[in-house]
Design a protein around this motif. Structure first.
Motif, short mmCIF file in Angstrom:
data_model
loop_
_atom_site.label_atom_id
_atom_site.label_comp_id
_atom_site.label_asym_id
_atom_site.label_seq_id
_atom_site.Cartn_x
_atom_site.Cartn_y
_atom_site.Cartn_z
N ALA A 36 0.83 -1.21 0.00
CA ALA A 36 0.00 0.00 0.00
C ALA A 36 0.86 1.25 0.00
O ALA A 36 0.53 2.26 -0.64
CB ALA A 36 -0.93 -0.01 1.21
N ALA A 38 1.90 1.72 -3.48
CA ALA A 38 0.77 2.16 -4.31
C ALA A 38 0.51 3.66 -4.15
O ALA A 38 -0.01 4.31 -5.07
CB ALA A 38 -0.47 1.36 -3.96
N SER A 51 -1.52 -0.21 -8.55
CA SER A 51 -2.70 0.65 -8.51
C SER A 51 -3.47 0.51 -7.20
O SER A 51 -4.05 1.48 -6.72
CB SER A 51 -3.63 0.34 -9.69
OG SER A 51 -4.01 -1.02 -9.69
N SER A 52 -3.49 -0.70 -6.63
CA SER A 52 -4.22 -0.87 -5.37
C SER A 52 -3.80 -2.17 -4.70
O SER A 52 -3.27 -3.08 -5.35
CB SER A 52 -5.74 -0.88 -5.60
OG SER A 52 -6.12 -1.95 -6.44
N PHE A 100 -7.46 -2.08 3.46
CA PHE A 100 -7.13 -1.13 2.41
C PHE A 100 -8.21 -1.07 1.33
O PHE A 100 -7.96 -0.57 0.23
CB PHE A 100 -5.78 -1.51 1.79
CG PHE A 100 -4.66 -1.55 2.80
CD1 PHE A 100 -4.03 -0.39 3.20
CD2 PHE A 100 -4.28 -2.76 3.37
CE1 PHE A 100 -3.02 -0.42 4.15
CE2 PHE A 100 -3.27 -2.80 4.32
CZ PHE A 100 -2.64 -1.64 4.72
N THR A 101 -9.38 -1.60 1.61
CA THR A 101 -10.48 -1.61 0.64
C THR A 101 -11.64 -0.76 1.13
O THR A 101 -11.76 -0.45 2.32
CB THR A 101 -10.99 -3.04 0.39
OG1 THR A 101 -11.60 -3.53 1.60
CG2 THR A 101 -9.86 -3.97 -0.03
N SER A 102 -12.52 -0.42 0.21
CA SER A 102 -13.70 0.39 0.55
C SER A 102 -14.73 -0.39 1.36
O SER A 102 -15.65 0.21 1.91
CB SER A 102 -14.34 0.92 -0.73
OG SER A 102 -14.79 -0.16 -1.55
N ASP A 123 -2.84 -5.20 -7.30
CA ASP A 123 -3.34 -4.83 -8.62
C ASP A 123 -2.36 -3.85 -9.27
O ASP A 123 -1.91 -2.91 -8.63
CB ASP A 123 -4.72 -4.17 -8.46
CG ASP A 123 -5.60 -4.39 -9.66
OD1 ASP A 123 -5.08 -4.75 -10.73
OD2 ASP A 123 -6.82 -4.18 -9.54
N ASN A 135 -13.97 -6.09 -11.11
CA ASN A 135 -12.59 -5.93 -10.66
C ASN A 135 -11.82 -7.23 -10.46
O ASN A 135 -10.78 -7.24 -9.80
CB ASN A 135 -12.50 -5.09 -9.37
CG ASN A 135 -11.11 -4.49 -9.19
OD1 ASN A 135 -10.47 -4.09 -10.16
ND2 ASN A 135 -10.64 -4.43 -7.95
#
Length: 563
Positions: free
Chosen positions: A416, A419, A427-428, A434-436, A465, A516
């Motif tokens: 992270a 990123a 990208s992620s 670390f996710t929504s 990613d 995704n």
């Protein structure tokens, strides 16, 4: 510290190599996809293989011995089962319109069904034989339900001569013997109960009778699906990313299959509610809802609270696969009617045995119907020797899980940070913190308990990613992790999961990319190594792709391709 170079040859298992290893090292970006395609060079190098991919080692030896016993043609191969249900499954699978049009199909009259008894072991096997050249169109009967014989059972049966049963596949199959249980089965169920009830104030009332053990994680999903289709036949609804064998199993469901992909916001649940209302208005039945929590490989955690509300509103059972989150970290019983789990993964932890579990919620409004239906037809298919190994392995489950949680978080934090750098091609990072959808998983984390002082975490699995698949490939090749399918093992594994699983089906791959699941991702399943060593190993691979990005590669390649 410089990462240690992995010297294990292609086709061998994770060290220490044992006779019943289930994780195989297949280095190279294109190698796993070649394995999926049945590339002869790859197969020639295999000494081990993930058991659900196909019969191998002891199972293949027993199949060969049985085909000789039954005097089947040399061109034929066989799949071995203890459940006669496979006869109907094989016929339906061979005739399914879902078979790839370019694959050589097995005609109905090419399938051969037989039974063989092993008197000393007290085991009757049901044989599905077919021309080996047509294996691609029938092997799904082995892969997706996950009910084939294990390597330890095959090893035991190889020690005696079988006797052919007087049955040629016509009419009803002879009675099955199934597999006996031992005290290890009871102890395993009690261990699962303890994990489900751990730290729960007042408890859920889950007892040993609410837990059913199966031979693989997919067998748990298959048994639930088969039971549900008997008592409430209808559409199976899945949300978000689900394991590819689950996808294939549901896609061939006689009641139909409906999928809602985008679960990182409210879109999928909004669409699900509209769809469920339409089904209700039309008077159609929904068999059950199915979700992984979080999902493999993109680590999305659906809003289980809202999903539970929709399940209640439309009176549909909710089945939750908790494998990735794992018992020690998450408690999904408040949301689930049924929990399924692959005990092959972190519960076992040593990549040398397969098993699964089905756990019923005694408070569910569907409990009486579903529990009674499964109990009335359920037969054990977890071999005694496998149960014994699993019981021994899982004794250290909580201690190992603390290490897995720590290591995965350390790697995810490192990735992270990269990123966040605009010069990085990452990208992620797909890991719950670390996710929504982090809050959705956090809502179901367990309470800290004295027997798990590190407290709950987020499991051993994450994905990274990249902005371009060329960077994914460069990172993958530079990363000194073992390469291949599996997770929850003692050593870390990497896999280009989406590319390997869906790369041969462009249309399907494009659909999954819509929520995704992208070929630009690399899936990491951390092991029990020292966190500092793993972080150093990952940083070396990150430095490789950052340098490529600095030099404008693959940007230059893209521009050159336009000329």
């Amino acid at each position: 510290m410089a990462p240690q170079t992995i010297t294990t040859p292609l086709g061998h298992s994770l060290p220490p190599e044992g006779p019943h290893a289930i994780a195989v090292h297949v280095p190279g970006w294109d190698a796993v996809a070649a394995l999926r395609r049945g590339d002869p060079e790859i197969f020639a190098a295999l000494r081990f293989m993930y058991p659900r991919f196909g019969p191998f080692n002891e199972v293949a030896q027993l199949a060969k011995k049985i085909t000789a016993l039954l005097t089947l043609p040399d061109t034929h191969t066989a799949l071995l089962f203890t459940d006669p249900l496979v006869v109907a499954l094989a016929r339906r699978h061979a005739a399914s319109p879902h078979r790839k049009p370019d694959a050589p199909r097995v005609a109905a009259d090419e399938l051969v069904f037989r039974a063989v008894d092993f008197a000393v072991a007290g085991v009757r096997l049901f044989i599905v034989a077919f021309p080996a050249a047509r294996a691609a169109s029938i092997i799904g009967v082995w892969q997706d339900p996950g009910i084939g014989v294990s390597s330890r059972l095959a090893e035991a049966l190889l020690k005696e001569e079988g006797t052919a049963v007087a049955w040629d596949g016509a009419g009803e199959a002879p009675p099955a013997t199934y597999l006996p249980e031992g005290p290890e089965h009871r102890e395993l169920r009690e261990r699962v109960v303890g994990l489900v009830e751990r730290g729960v104030e007042g408890g859920y009332g889950v007892g040993e009778g609410h837990v059913f053990l199966t031979g693989t994680g997919m067998a748990s999903i298959f048994r639930v699906h088969e039971m549900a289709m008997r008592v409430r036949p209808g559409t199976v609804v899945a949300l978000g990313a689900i394991f590819h064998s689950s996808w294939h199993l549901f896609d061939e469901s006689e009641g139909g299959f409906k999928h809602f992909g985008r679960c990182d916001d409210g879109t999928a649940l909004d669409e699900l509610e509209v769809w469920l209302e339409g089904e209700k208005t039309a008077g159609r039945t929904v068999g059950f809802l199915f979700v992984e929590f979080p999902s493999n490989p993109i680590l999305v955690s659906v809003d289980l609270k809202r999903l539970r509300q929709l399940a209640d509103k439309y009176a549909v059972p909710l089945v939750i696969d908790e494998t990735i989150g794992s018992f020690c970290n998450i408690d999904v019983m408040p949301a689930a009617d049924i929990i399924v789990s692959s005990l092959t993964k972190s519960f076992s932890g040593y990549a040398n045995v397969m098993a699964g579990a089905i756990i019923f919620n005694p408070s569910s409004t569907h409990h009486t119907l579903l529990h009674t239906a499964l109990r009335s037809t359920f037969h054990n298919d977890l071999f005694l020797a496998d149960a014994a190994v699993l019981l021994s392995n899982s004794a250290s489950y909580l201690a190992r899980s603390a290490v897995l949680n720590r290591n995965a978080l350390a790697i995810a934090t490192t990735l992270a940070a990269s990123a966040a750098d605009p010069l990085s091609p990452i990208s992620s990072v797909l890991y719950p913190p670390f996710t929504s959808t982090h809050a959705n998983m956090a809502a179901f984390l367990r309470r800290a308990t004295p027997d798990f002082p590190a407290g709950p975490g987020y499991g051993c699995l994450l994905s990274v990613d990249f902005v371009d698949v060329a960077y994914s490939q460069a990172f993958y090749e530079a990363l000194q992790f073992y390469k291949g399918p599996h997770l929850g093992a003692h050593l870390s594994l990497a896999m280009n999961f989406c590319e390997a699983v869906w790369g041969a089906e462009p249309a399907t791959a494009q659909y999954h990319a819509g929520y995704n699941m992208r070929p630009e991702q690399v899936r990491l399943a951390v092991g029990l190594e020292e966190a500092e060593d793993l972080v150093d190993t990952v940083r070396v691979a990150v430095d490789v792709v950052v340098e490529l990005k600095r030099r404008g590669i693959p940007d230059k390649e893209v521009e050159e391709g336009k000329e």
